[in-house]
Every structure is written in structure tokens, then in C-alpha cells.
Design a protein around this motif. Structure first.
Motif, PDB file in Angstrom:
ATOM      1  N   SER A   1       0.815  -1.219   0.000  1.00  0.00           N
ATOM      2  CA  SER A   1       0.000   0.000   0.000  1.00  0.00           C
ATOM      3  C   SER A   1       0.847   1.267   0.000  1.00  0.00           C
ATOM      4  O   SER A   1       0.428   2.307  -0.502  1.00  0.00           O
ATOM      5  N   GLY A   2       2.024   1.208   0.614  1.00  0.00           N
ATOM      6  CA  GLY A   2       2.850   2.403   0.762  1.00  0.00           C
ATOM      7  C   GLY A   2       2.313   3.364   1.804  1.00  0.00           C
ATOM      8  O   GLY A   2       2.675   4.542   1.819  1.00  0.00           O
TER       9      GLY A   2
ATOM     10  N   THR B   1      17.481   5.482   0.896  1.00  0.00           N
ATOM     11  CA  THR B   1      16.217   4.761   1.057  1.00  0.00           C
ATOM     12  C   THR B   1      15.639   4.395  -0.310  1.00  0.00           C
ATOM     13  O   THR B   1      15.495   5.247  -1.184  1.00  0.00           O
ATOM     14  N   ILE B   2      15.311   3.110  -0.474  1.00  0.00           N
ATOM     15  CA  ILE B   2      14.747   2.588  -1.719  1.00  0.00           C
ATOM     16  C   ILE B   2      13.392   1.984  -1.386  1.00  0.00           C
ATOM     17  O   ILE B   2      13.301   1.094  -0.531  1.00  0.00           O
ATOM     18  N   ALA B   3      12.341   2.445  -2.042  1.00  0.00           N
ATOM     19  CA  ALA B   3      10.996   1.943  -1.760  1.00  0.00           C
ATOM     20  C   ALA B   3      10.473   1.120  -2.933  1.00  0.00           C
ATOM     21  O   ALA B   3      10.508   1.566  -4.079  1.00  0.00           O
TER      22      ALA B   3
ATOM     23  N   GLY C   1       2.360   6.994  -6.255  1.00  0.00           N
ATOM     24  CA  GLY C   1       1.454   7.953  -5.653  1.00  0.00           C
ATOM     25  C   GLY C   1       1.235   7.759  -4.174  1.00  0.00           C
ATOM     26  O   GLY C   1       0.471   8.509  -3.558  1.00  0.00           O
ATOM     27  N   SER C   2       1.895   6.793  -3.563  1.00  0.00           N
ATOM     28  CA  SER C   2       1.728   6.541  -2.135  1.00  0.00           C
ATOM     29  C   SER C   2       2.677   7.429  -1.328  1.00  0.00           C
ATOM     30  O   SER C   2       3.675   7.926  -1.854  1.00  0.00           O
ATOM     31  N   PRO C   3       2.394   7.631  -0.037  1.00  0.00           N
ATOM     32  CA  PRO C   3       3.305   8.420   0.805  1.00  0.00           C
ATOM     33  C   PRO C   3       4.718   7.853   0.849  1.00  0.00           C
ATOM     34  O   PRO C   3       5.689   8.602   0.846  1.00  0.00           O
TER      35      PRO C   3
ATOM     36  N   ALA D   1       8.460   1.450  -8.731  1.00  0.00           N
ATOM     37  CA  ALA D   1       6.998   1.336  -8.759  1.00  0.00           C
ATOM     38  C   ALA D   1       6.558  -0.112  -8.921  1.00  0.00           C
ATOM     39  O   ALA D   1       7.074  -0.845  -9.770  1.00  0.00           O
ATOM     40  N   ALA D   2       5.596  -0.519  -8.095  1.00  0.00           N
ATOM     41  CA  ALA D   2       4.989  -1.850  -8.179  1.00  0.00           C
ATOM     42  C   ALA D   2       3.483  -1.652  -8.142  1.00  0.00           C
ATOM     43  O   ALA D   2       2.876  -1.581  -7.073  1.00  0.00           O
ATOM     44  N   ASP D   3       2.878  -1.547  -9.313  1.00  0.00           N
ATOM     45  CA  ASP D   3       1.460  -1.206  -9.408  1.00  0.00           C
ATOM     46  C   ASP D   3       0.682  -2.365 -10.021  1.00  0.00           C
ATOM     47  O   ASP D   3       1.051  -2.894 -11.069  1.00  0.00           O
ATOM     48  N   HIS D   4      -0.410  -2.731  -9.340  1.00  0.00           N
ATOM     49  CA  HIS D   4      -1.269  -3.786  -9.859  1.00  0.00           C
ATOM     50  C   HIS D   4      -2.678  -3.585  -9.319  1.00  0.00           C
ATOM     51  O   HIS D   4      -2.854  -3.389  -8.111  1.00  0.00           O
ATOM     52  N   PRO D   5      -3.705  -3.627 -10.192  1.00  0.00           N
ATOM     53  CA  PRO D   5      -5.096  -3.396  -9.750  1.00  0.00           C
ATOM     54  C   PRO D   5      -5.682  -4.611  -9.055  1.00  0.00           C
ATOM     55  O   PRO D   5      -6.486  -5.346  -9.603  1.00  0.00           O
ATOM     56  N   GLU D   6      -5.275  -4.827  -7.825  1.00  0.00           N
ATOM     57  CA  GLU D   6      -5.691  -6.015  -7.079  1.00  0.00           C
ATOM     58  C   GLU D   6      -6.750  -5.656  -6.041  1.00  0.00           C
ATOM     59  O   GLU D   6      -6.659  -4.622  -5.379  1.00  0.00           O
ATOM     60  N   GLY D   7      -7.747  -6.515  -5.922  1.00  0.00           N
ATOM     61  CA  GLY D   7      -8.789  -6.257  -4.942  1.00  0.00           C
ATOM     62  C   GLY D   7      -8.359  -6.703  -3.554  1.00  0.00           C
ATOM     63  O   GLY D   7      -7.928  -7.832  -3.368  1.00  0.00           O
ATOM     64  N   TYR D   8      -8.500  -5.823  -2.566  1.00  0.00           N
ATOM     65  CA  TYR D   8      -8.046  -6.147  -1.216  1.00  0.00           C
ATOM     66  C   TYR D   8      -9.215  -6.428  -0.272  1.00  0.00           C
ATOM     67  O   TYR D   8      -9.011  -6.743   0.889  1.00  0.00           O
ATOM     68  N   ASP D   9     -10.445  -6.319  -0.768  1.00  0.00           N
ATOM     69  CA  ASP D   9     -11.580  -6.471   0.130  1.00  0.00           C
ATOM     70  C   ASP D   9     -11.844  -7.933   0.478  1.00  0.00           C
ATOM     71  O   ASP D   9     -12.334  -8.238   1.558  1.00  0.00           O
TER      72      ASP D   9
END
Length: 281
Positions: A187-188, A207-209, A214-216, A226-234
Motif C-alpha cells: 500500500s505504501g 532509502t529505496i521503496a 502515488g503513495s506516501p 513502482a509496483a502497481d497492480h489493480p488487485e482487490g483487497y476487500d
């Protein structure tokens, strides 16, 4: 990728817009033609073609063409297929595998080679100077941090992984210039990781994230992978995102291994020979 080019059109210079229109009209040909032919077809100079690639966020023409070829190639579509409660086992198998393959292919096209190079250089420099390399993560990301420590340990890199927030803050407080910490978060937005990142950076550590754009955390770290994936967390725990984080760690470990160079091979061979006694013949 083509959607990104369309969105960028208004911000491009007129000559670069002609290159963009050439891509949009025949992306497959653009990926295969030499720069001289591309410049001639767009009615621009060869440097303008390269500038266009950089204007939309790529390292150059070669990087752009490689990722364009992957984007327009036939095969697995870059979509996320949610698992439904009434899916049969065969459907679950297909969807989970398709989601993973699609995410990896999309990452191949979207990954910033420049950011990966910066991270690899920082880690290799830390190793060569004998400073500390640490990996922070919590929950699923804590397991990825442990895997990262194992990968780098095999390269002869002295490193450690922490998944406890208190330990992360204490360790970050002891870091200094020349040290390097890799923070892994889906989530970041995890407070403990943000606190540790801020402390490490204030103390002069690199520091390497590895986290979502777009996360804090992406903004707080000096180097963002960047590690972006449209995954459902619900309903389900992050599956593909975790695998993507592991993939990025593998890429970093490989890049660092290449920078260590020749001294690494005898050591890896000795490790392999010594482990043979642990296996049945």
C-alpha cells in the motif's frame, strides 16, 4: 502505453506530436523500424524521435521500442480478472495464473530502467564499502523482505531483514551515510514503515521503496521502484503484488551480482558444492 501517448499529446512539442501520431497510426511498425526511417516518415530529425521517447517517460528509443513491442504483441491481455465465489477450480487456476503473467508483462513494459539502475548502484556501492544493507516490510511484505535478505546473503552481502515496527525504527536510528535500506510495502501507507523511512533518510542512509505509485512511501524514499497492480483487497490477500515485489527483488539481486562481477562465481560454486552433502543422491 498507447493511452499514455494519447494523453501526452497536448503537452508535446509540434515535432514530437508528429512522432506520437506515427506511433498511434502503426505501433507495430514503429517498434521495428530504424530511427532514420521513423524520422523520415514523421518528417522530423532523428534527435526529435529520441526526445519524444524521453518526453513521455522512457530512457530512450531502444527502451521505448522494447516496451512498445511488448505492449502491442499478441498474447496475454493486460487485464485483471477477479476471482468469483462461484468459480470452479479450473477457473481459479486460469485466473490466478493469467493475473500473474499479465502483471509481469505489464511491469516489463512499465518498469523504469533508470530507477532500477540507481537502486542497483546504491546497493552495490554499499556492499563494496562494507556498509549496512537492510530490508524492511510488514505482513506479506515482511516475508518478501526476508526473501530479499536471503537473495543478497547468497551474494556475500551482509544484510538483515526486519518485519517488526519497533525493530525497524531502532535499526533506522542506527543507520548513517553509506548505508542502504530497502522498504517494501504493497500500500505504501504503513505507519511503521513510513516512520522508519523518515528516520533512515534523516540519518543520511539511502532509502529505496518498492511500493505503489502515488503513495506516501513512494514520495518519502529517495529511489522509488513502482509496483502497481489493480488487485482487490476487500476479499483476498495481495497475491500478485507480492509476486511482483519478489520479481523486483530478483531483478535487483541480479543487477547487483553483475556489478560484483568475477569474485562472485567461485563463492557461489563453493556454496553449491558444500550444499550437496545436504541432499540425497
Amino acid at each position: 502505453m498507447l493511452d499514455r501517448i494519447k494523453a501526452s499529446l497536448p503537452s508535446l512539442a509540434p515535432a514530437e506530436q508528429r512522432v506520437a501520431q506515427l506511433v498511434l497510426s502503426d505501433a507495430r511498425s514503429f517498434a521495428n523500424l530504424p530511427v532514420s526511417e521513423l524520422a523520415a516518415r514523421a518528417g522530423v530529425s532523428k534527435p526529435t524521435v529520441v526526445r519524444f521517447c524521453r518526453s513521455i517517460g522512457y530512457d530512450g528509443l531502444s527502451d521505448f521500442k522494447l516496451k512498445l513491442a511488448g505492449s502491442v504483441s499478441e498474447g496475454v491481455p493486460f487485464i485483471h480478472r477477479s476471482v468469483d465465489p462461484d468459480d470452479k477450480t479450473g477457473d481459479v487456476v486460469v485466473k490466478v495464473i493469467d493475473n500473474t503473467v499479465a502483471a509481469f508483462l505489464k511491469y516489463r513494459n512499465d518498469a523504469s530502467a533508470h530507477a532500477i539502475e540507481k537502486a542497483s548502484e546504491a546497493l552495490a556501492s554499499t556492499f563494496k564499502t562494507g556498509r549496512r544493507i537492510e530490508f524492511f516490510g510488514v505482513g506479506n511484505s515482511g516475508i518478501v523482505a526476508q526473501d530479499a535478505q536471503h537473495k543478497f546473503f547468497r551474494l556475500g552481502v551482509t544484510s538483515i531483514a526486519y518485519s517488526d515496527g519497533h525493530m525497524q525504527v531502532m535499526s533506522a536510528s542506527l543507520l548513517g551515510p553509506g548505508d542502504c535500506v530497502v522498504i517494501i510495502s504493497n500500500s505504501g501507507r504503513t505507519r511503521d514503515l513510513m516512520d522508519a523511512t523518515d528516520i533512515a533518510r534523516k540519518n543520511g542512509a539511502t532509502t529505496i521503496a518498492i511500493t505503489a505509485s502515488g503513495s506516501p512511501l513512494a514520495s518519502a524514499a529517495q529511489i522509488h521502484l513502482a509496483a502497481d497492480h489493480p488487485e482487490g483487497y476487500d476479499r483476498y490477500s495481495p497475491m500478485v503484488s507480492r509476486l511482483m515485489h519478489l520479481l523486483i527483488i530478483d531483478i535487483l539481486a541480479t543487477c547487483v551480482a553483475l556489478r560484483i562481477g568475477a569474485p562472485l562465481q567461485p563463492m557461489l560454486k563453493e556454496i553449491k558444492n558444500n550444499l550437496r552433502t545436504k541432499r540425497y543422491a
